[in-house]
Design a protein around this motif. Structure first.
Motif, PDB file in Angstrom:
ATOM      1  N   TYR A  66       9.127  25.186  14.516  1.00 38.99           N
ATOM      2  CA  TYR A  66      10.181  26.174  14.963  1.00 38.99           C
ATOM      3  C   TYR A  66      10.814  26.702  13.813  1.00 38.99           C
ATOM      4  O   TYR A  66      11.109  27.860  13.660  1.00 38.99           O
ATOM      5  N   VAL A 116      11.345  32.511  18.989  1.00 39.69           N
ATOM      6  CA  VAL A 116      11.431  31.090  19.174  1.00 39.69           C
ATOM      7  C   VAL A 116      10.792  30.838  20.587  1.00 39.69           C
ATOM      8  O   VAL A 116       9.995  30.020  20.634  1.00 39.69           O
ATOM      9  N   SER A 142      17.617  24.499   9.757  1.00 38.28           N
ATOM     10  CA  SER A 142      17.338  26.030   9.177  1.00 38.28           C
ATOM     11  C   SER A 142      18.532  26.363   8.248  1.00 38.28           C
ATOM     12  O   SER A 142      19.606  26.454   8.705  1.00 38.28           O
ATOM     13  N   VAL A 165      11.167  30.397  12.030  1.00 37.62           N
ATOM     14  CA  VAL A 165      12.310  31.171  11.997  1.00 37.62           C
ATOM     15  C   VAL A 165      12.843  31.569  10.715  1.00 37.62           C
ATOM     16  O   VAL A 165      13.131  32.661  10.356  1.00 37.62           O
ATOM     17  N   VAL A 200      15.509  37.266  17.153  1.00 37.49           N
ATOM     18  CA  VAL A 200      15.098  35.984  16.392  1.00 37.49           C
ATOM     19  C   VAL A 200      14.764  34.867  17.696  1.00 37.49           C
ATOM     20  O   VAL A 200      13.510  34.288  17.542  1.00 37.49           O
TER      21      VAL A 200
END
Ligand code: ATP
Ligand code: MG
Length: 644
Positions: A54, A187, A255, A58, A183
């Motif tokens: 994930y 996901v 992230s 991203v 975004v």
């Protein structure tokens, strides 16, 4: 305690089932113990991988946006303001994920803007507005390099948005607005691909997306989770979480661009479908193994037990004389057993035949020896009868000889006196013819008197002997039986002997308690006691000027009545005491003793009264005669005359 007896079949079945149970249990336990940690580790690795995935996706998306903005910033110096503005416009409308781009002067004034179609109407408001106070702008100016903002509500679209700002030459900053939805759509797209539930948390810990049936359990801010802090420190790692009493494996990826956390979870333990299915498979296999063993073991037990049963049946048949075939099967040991038993049975049969033969021979020999034995017995019995008769004859002969001998003296004396008298009479007749003188007559008279006196005395002695002799054969039938008190009989004897005792210096005392009752023969008893007392007076005190005879009686423990007759006389010599009860044993031979007194007493006590008579004496110690009598005398046998 004796061990329980089993049937072979049940025993085999039990052993098989127990063995299967233990084996399957151990295997299942081993499988579960070894396999479950592996599955758990795999699950953990998997959730971590998904979280990383994930985050990486991203990152790629954001990286794309970053590089476009960088390119745009680089072209700013080379283009005129109008050309650049046109480019901004084109980018804002044509780039997926960016819905507005602003060129901001160093003082914070928006100098140019490119807006997506849906926000185009806000252009008038945007141009000339002051962004110098926004945190993103400040950070870019301060640090001089590309920065991402936290999420905020876009002034243009009113949607949640993130901003990306990068310096564009020394005097400008280029800011792009990226709607959060674009975004998060990426996901969500990925979430459809990966099954585990996912949370995306922003830098404040707020849950921005939650997919699947995750364990958030109503919590929307998860900033406090230790796992997030660890991930925030740069080390992405898996850990276990607990929500609502359930355990979860969680993987966290961080992230850096947006300071977001991607948290994926999967239930731990039995809630995890893989673990559960493994456990169920093991339990199922366990059950199936047990069922199989329950269904199959009777068959196997049957296979094992049946040949043995056949051998046992054959053994039983053989034992009952049957001669069937001994069974053979597929099991070598049982075949060997059967063969051994077969040869054993054969040997036994031969042995049996031989044994029967031997028994027959022995039986015959036994019958023969039995016959000879019974012949011998018959001969012996005959010999015994003859012996008894001879013995009786001898005893009677002895008695008769004794009597004859005893009678011989008085009768001889009498005969001598009578024949002397007869001689005198003949002499007197001759004298009478010659002329009778007075002196002759007186001489005859004297002789007659002397002879008659001698004859009379000796005849009386003979008569006494005969009387005594008659008493030897005491006959129960002739004695009267009745119930009486012992004291009575003893008292009568004392009274009877009283007058004769008075003329002697000797004393008789008695100690017989009242109440000693007998059902017996008082005659023989009295006679026995009188004999014993007379013996004491005659023999024990012979030549003494004092003497004491005592009669005492008591009831013995065994119910017998004991009568003791004791004297303090001279006692009985050792040489005499063993024969004292025999007939004609006397120390007063020729002086009035016949030697029958104690013999008569012994016969009366043992044969008529049913008791016993014993003597205990030593020379100079007095004599002690002991009678033991049953309270009830034995019944008289008809015609049973006891002699000798
Ligand atoms: N109380 C006694 N003390 C010492 N000697 C005894 C006593 N009683 C018996 N004797 C001895 O035992 C002998 C046998 O006794 P038993 O009564 O049989 O015969 P006896 O008295 O001699 O003759 P009988 O009784 O026939 O007139 C006696 O001659 C005597 O020597
Ligand atoms: Mg006597």
């Amino acid at each position: 305690m004796a061990a329980r007896e089993w049937k072979l079949r049940s025993f085999i079945v039990a052993i098989m089932i127990v063995t299967t149970l233990i084996t399957v249990f151990l295997v299942s336990a081993a499988v579960l113990l070894l396999r479950i940690p592996v599955i758990e580790a795999e699950n953990q690795r998997e959730v971590q991988l998904h979280a990383n995935e994930y985050a990486a996706h991203v990152q790629v998306l954001l990286g794309g946006i970053e590089s476009r903005l960088d390119v745009l910033a680089n072209t700013h110096a080379r283009l005129s303001p109008s050309q650049f503005e046109a480019l901004l416009e084109q980018m804002a409308q044509g780039t997926r994920g960016i819905h507005a781009l602003y060129l901001v002067a160093r003082d914070g004034t928006v100098v140019a803007a490119g807006l997506g179609d849906n926000v185009e109407i806000f252009r008038g408001d945007i141009l000339g507005s002051d962004l110098s106070a926004t945190p993103l702008f400040r950070r870019v100016i301060d640090r001089g390099q590309r920065q991402w903002s936290d999420t905020y509500l876009s002034a243009l679209s009113g949607n949640l948005t993130v901003g990306l700002a990068t310096p564009a030459g020394p005097n400008h900053v280029l800011i792009g607005e990226v709607p959060l939805a674009s975004v998060l759509d990426t996901v969500k797209m990925l979430a459809r691909k990966y099954a585990p539930p996912l949370w995306v948390l922003d830098s404040r810990g707020e849950v921005m997306i939650e997919t699947g049936n995750g364990p958030r359990a109503g919590r929307s801010n998860l900033k406090g989770l230790p796992i997030l802090q660890a991930a925030g420190d740069g080390e992405a790692r898996t850990a276990d979480l607990e929500f609502g009493g359930k355990r979860y494996h969680a993987g966290v990826a961080y992230s850096e661009a947006l300071h977001w956390h991607f948290v994926t979870t999967t239930p731990a333990g039995l809630d995890n479908p893989r673990v559960l299915s493994t456990v169920l498979i093991v339990i199922g296999a366990f059950g199936v193994a047990i069922l199989v063993s329950i269904f199959l073991s009777p068959t196997w037990a049957q296979q094992l037990a049946a040949p043995l049963d056949r051998i046992v049946a054959q053994a039983r048949e053989t034992a009952q004389g049957g001669n069937g075939r001994w069974p053979r099967g597929r099991i070598a040991e049982l075949n060997a057993l059967s063969a051994d038993l077969e040869s054993m049975a054969g040997a036994l049969r031969e042995l049996n035949v031989e044994l029967e033969h031997r028994v027959e021979k022995r039986t015959q020999a036994l019958a023969e020896s039995n016959e000879s034995l019974s012949n011998t017995l018959a001969r012996l019995e005959q010999a015994q009868h003859e012996l008894v008769r001879a013995e009786k004859m001898a005893a009677l002969g002895g008695l008769v000889a004794g009597v004859a001998h005893e009678l011989n003296t008085p009768i001889g004396n009498g005969l001598m006196a009578v024949s002397t008298l007869s001689d005198q009479a003949r002499e007197f007749r001759r004298t009478m013819q010659e002329g009778l003188r007075r002196s002759d007559l007186e001489h005859l008279l004297g002789s007659v008197e002397q002879a008659t006196d001698i004859a009379a005395r000796n005849l009386s002695r003979a008569a006494d002997l005969v009387t005594s002799f008659k008493q030897v054969a005491v006959d129960q039938a002739s004695s009267q039986r009745r119930r009486f008190e012992l004291a009575e009989v003893v008292g009568e004897i004392a009274v009877t002997l009283g007058p004769s005792l008075k003329r002697t210096p000797y004393v008789l005392t008695t100690n017989v308690p009242a109440g000693l009752a007998l059902d017996s023969y008082p005659g023989p008893l009295g006679q026995t006691l009188a004999n014993l007392i007379n013996n004491a007076l005659l023999h024990a005190f012979d030549g003494r000027d004092a003497g004491h005879v005592h009669i005492a009686a008591r009831l013995a423990d065994d119910g017998m009545i004991e009568v003791d007759v004791t004297d303090d006389g001279k006692g009985i010599p050792a040489g005499l005491i063993g024969r004292i009860f025999d007939p004609f044993v006397t120390t007063r031979m020729g002086r009035g003793g016949t030697g029958l007194g104690l013999h008569i007493a012994y016969n009366a006590v043992t044969h008529v009264l049913g008791g016993s008579l014993q003597v205990d004496s030593a020379e100079g110690q007095g004599a002690h005669f002991r009678l033991r009598l049953p309270a009830v005398a034995p019944a008289a046998a008809a015609g049973d005359i006891h002699e000798v």
